[in-house]
Motif scaffolding. Structure first.
Motif, PDB file in Angstrom:
ATOM      1  N   HIS A  81       0.857  -1.184   0.000  1.00 47.73           N
ATOM      2  CA  HIS A  81       0.000   0.000   0.000  1.00 47.73           C
ATOM      3  C   HIS A  81       0.894   1.235   0.000  1.00 47.73           C
ATOM      4  N   ILE A  82       0.674   2.101  -0.985  1.00 43.50           N
ATOM      5  CA  ILE A  82       1.469   3.313  -1.139  1.00 43.50           C
ATOM      6  C   ILE A  82       0.563   4.516  -0.895  1.00 43.50           C
ATOM      7  N   GLY A  83       0.846   5.238   0.181  1.00 46.06           N
ATOM      8  CA  GLY A  83       0.072   6.431   0.508  1.00 46.06           C
ATOM      9  C   GLY A  83       0.624   7.627  -0.236  1.00 46.06           C
ATOM     10  N   VAL A  84      -0.278   8.475  -0.707  1.00 43.42           N
ATOM     11  CA  VAL A  84       0.119   9.671  -1.461  1.00 43.42           C
ATOM     12  C   VAL A  84      -0.590  10.887  -0.861  1.00 43.42           C
ATOM     13  N   VAL A  85       0.205  11.917  -0.553  1.00 42.45           N
ATOM     14  CA  VAL A  85      -0.330  13.159  -0.005  1.00 42.45           C
ATOM     15  C   VAL A  85       0.637  14.276  -0.402  1.00 42.45           C
TER      16      VAL A  85
END
Length: 161
Positions: A81-85
């Motif tokens: 899971h790759i979080g992007v913000v």
């Protein structure tokens, strides 16, 4: 799997087009992550020609982009899971704000932008990655973007030019 990671393009204010080096990497990517500060929707539409785009809005993005994208997103690639913000806000560092955005989520990697400062490290078993900017290097010596290679693990690297 190859994921091209960019942020803080600020187009067309900082550049009328993407750099050739980045365009070459986009030719064979599986996903494109943009961590905000696109400036206009035209770049989003251009990137979609190369592959699926996972993007978030930054502090300079207008209503059209805000209607298409979230402020935070999570890409699942295989078991990862790759979080992007984007990471903008007040108080704390950009990096700390980005990490705190995902405290309630299980992520293996956090991609963020805003500072234009390339970061690639591990914090608590999570890869913390800021690609820098391919079009607005600010106080950096070189422009940069990132490549995440996802297989048995996630390998993050910068491309400097």
């Amino acid at each position: 799997m190859k994921i091209v990671v960019i942020s803080d393009t600020h187009m067309p204010r900082k550049s009328k087009s993407l750099p050739d080096k980045l365009l070459a990497d986009l030719q064979d990517c599986d996903y494109i992550i943009h961590a905000g500060d696109w400036q206009t929707v035209e770049l989003y539409n251009e990137l979609k020609q190369f592959g699926p785009v996972i993007g978030v809005t930054g502090n300079v993005d207008g209503p059209e982009l805000k209607s298409l994208l979230k402020t935070k997103d999570i890409l699942q690639v295989g078991n990862f899971h790759i979080g992007v913000v984007h990471g903008h806000g007040s108080g704390k560092t950009t990096e700390k704000r980005a990490i705190e955005s995902f405290t309630a989520d299980k992520v293996d990697c956090i991609v963020f932008g805003h500072s234009h400062f390339p970061v690639n490290k591990e914090v608590g078993g999570i890869i913390i990655f800021n690609p820098g900017s391919p079009t607005d290097k600010r106080r950096q010596k070189q422009f940069s973007y990132g490549i995440l290679t996802v297989g048995e693990e996630i390998v993050a690297k910068h491309v400097f030019f």
